[in-house]
Design an enzyme around this catalytic site. Structure first.
Site, PDB file in Angstrom:
ATOM      1  N   ARG A  67       0.869  -1.171   0.000  1.00 19.05           N
ATOM      2  CA  ARG A  67       0.000   0.000   0.000  1.00 19.05           C
ATOM      3  C   ARG A  67       0.908   1.223   0.000  1.00 19.05           C
ATOM      4  NH1 ARG A  67      -1.907  -3.551   4.064  1.00 19.05           N
ATOM      5  NH2 ARG A  67      -3.999  -4.376   3.673  1.00 19.05           N
ATOM      6  N   LYS A  85      -1.788  -2.562   8.096  1.00 20.16           N
ATOM      7  CA  LYS A  85      -2.935  -2.116   8.898  1.00 20.16           C
ATOM      8  C   LYS A  85      -2.940  -2.793  10.259  1.00 20.16           C
ATOM      9  CE  LYS A  85      -6.091  -0.908   5.133  1.00 20.16           C
ATOM     10  NZ  LYS A  85      -7.424  -1.157   4.523  1.00 20.16           N
ATOM     11  N   HIS A 111      -2.928   2.922  -5.894  1.00 19.27           N
ATOM     12  CA  HIS A 111      -3.458   1.665  -5.354  1.00 19.27           C
ATOM     13  C   HIS A 111      -3.749   0.656  -6.465  1.00 19.27           C
ATOM     14  CE1 HIS A 111      -4.671  -0.370  -1.725  1.00 19.27           C
ATOM     15  NE2 HIS A 111      -5.803  -0.776  -2.285  1.00 19.27           N
ATOM     16  N   ARG A 145      -1.029  -1.867  -6.829  1.00 22.92           N
ATOM     17  CA  ARG A 145      -1.120  -2.996  -5.887  1.00 22.92           C
ATOM     18  C   ARG A 145      -2.130  -4.025  -6.389  1.00 22.92           C
ATOM     19  NH1 ARG A 145      -1.119  -4.701  -0.202  1.00 22.92           N
ATOM     20  NH2 ARG A 145      -3.242  -5.057   0.531  1.00 22.92           N
ATOM     21  N   HIS A 165      -3.550  -9.119   4.032  1.00 26.85           N
ATOM     22  CA  HIS A 165      -4.985  -9.130   4.317  1.00 26.85           C
ATOM     23  C   HIS A 165      -5.257  -9.942   5.581  1.00 26.85           C
ATOM     24  CE1 HIS A 165      -6.197  -8.302  -0.138  1.00 26.85           C
ATOM     25  NE2 HIS A 165      -5.929  -7.202   0.533  1.00 26.85           N
TER      26      HIS A 165
END
Length: 289
Positions: A144, A167, A235, A238, A261
């Protein structure tokens, strides 16, 4: 705000998420002050009903809020209300229906052309080398943009992989293709700013941390010159990384790890992308299509 502290410390949410959720909580509080005509504290927040939330979202929609943004707003304020009064029953309200968007990847040639165009348009050679390295991390390693720009000098000297913080502060190991490693090393060799282990790897023109806005602006200008669509964003590189790997036989679980993820369902969207790409090839190439 204590809510923001809770998100950052206890929930380990990113700076961007904390900022967005705090803003949503402040907007809701300001709305309730006007809606009820009284000061708002935790006891007052426990009285919020689905009707109140519908009125709040209606006001937000008047400012042009779309379904996807409204759904995120509702999620944020629900979390705020749950935190403010854990004992209170949360108002039941169905969120806006959001159509799941399928990412639109670009071809390998377009990805490289886009990165080259951004780099060639840079004001100085070292800035061009920087932009090329950042975009190669997005397309060649699936990062990202926020992950690429939070890399620090402690990844140097480069090996065959780097550790990336994604994240919710989740870390993963990402392999580096030789081309990506070469791009980063070329930037490091040219940057006029010394790179300490605890400082950002990618610097702005004045030496501060590079803002993602600068990369987005460069991509926006380059895609217009190349005739690429509006969905060709940083993005999208990606997305292209994921789709091209899947198309060449990458395992879905391995791709999940590479992308960082938390859920496999987030990765499975790329199976739809690949199927869509195959249908495009079929329609364009098959003599009976």
């Amino acid at each position: 705000m204590l809510w923001a502290d809770h998100l950052a410390r206890d929930r380990r949410r990113s700076v961007h998420t904390v900022r967005a959720y705090r803003a949503a909580a402040e907007r809701l509080t300001a709305f309730l002050i006007g809606h009820w005509g009284e000061a708002i504290d935790r006891a007052a927040l426990a009285r919020v009903t689905a009707t109140d939330l519908r009125a709040y979202l209606a006001q937000r929609r008047e400012s042009g809020l779309g379904n996807a943004s409204a759904a995120r707003e509702l999620s944020a304020v629900r979390g705020f209300l749950a935190w403010a009064n854990e004992a209170a029953e949360q108002p039941r309200m169905r969120g806006p229906r959001v159509k799941t968007g399928v990412p639109r990847p670009i071809s390998p040639a377009e990805a490289v052309a886009l990165a080259e165009e951004v780099a060639d348009d840079a004001a100085e050679p070292w800035i061009g080398a920087r932009d090329w390295a950042v975009l190669m991390l997005l397309y060649g390693a699936g990062l990202r943009i926020g992950e690429a720009l939070t890399l620090r000098g402690d990844i140097l000297p480069l090996g065959e992989a780097i550790r990336v913080t994604g994240k919710r502060a989740k870390t993963r190991v990402v392999p580096l293709l030789p081309q990506v490693r070469t791009a980063i090393e070329a930037y490091v060799a040219q940057t006029p700013w010394p790179i300490a282990r605890d400082e950002p790897l990618f610097r702005g023109a004045k030496g501060g941390a590079l803002s993602p806005v600068m990369i987005r602006r460069g991509v926006q200008a380059a895609r217009a010159r190349l005739g690429l669509g509006d969905r060709t964003t940083p993005h999208a590189l990606r997305h292209s990384f994921a789709t091209h790997l899947l198309g060449r036989g990458a395992d879905l679980r391995a791709l999940q790890e590479l992308l960082g993820h938390a859920s496999l369902s987030s990765t499975q969207v790329y199976t739809q992308v690949d199927a869509a790409h195959l249908m495009d090839v079929y329609r364009n190439a098959h003599p009976r299509a």
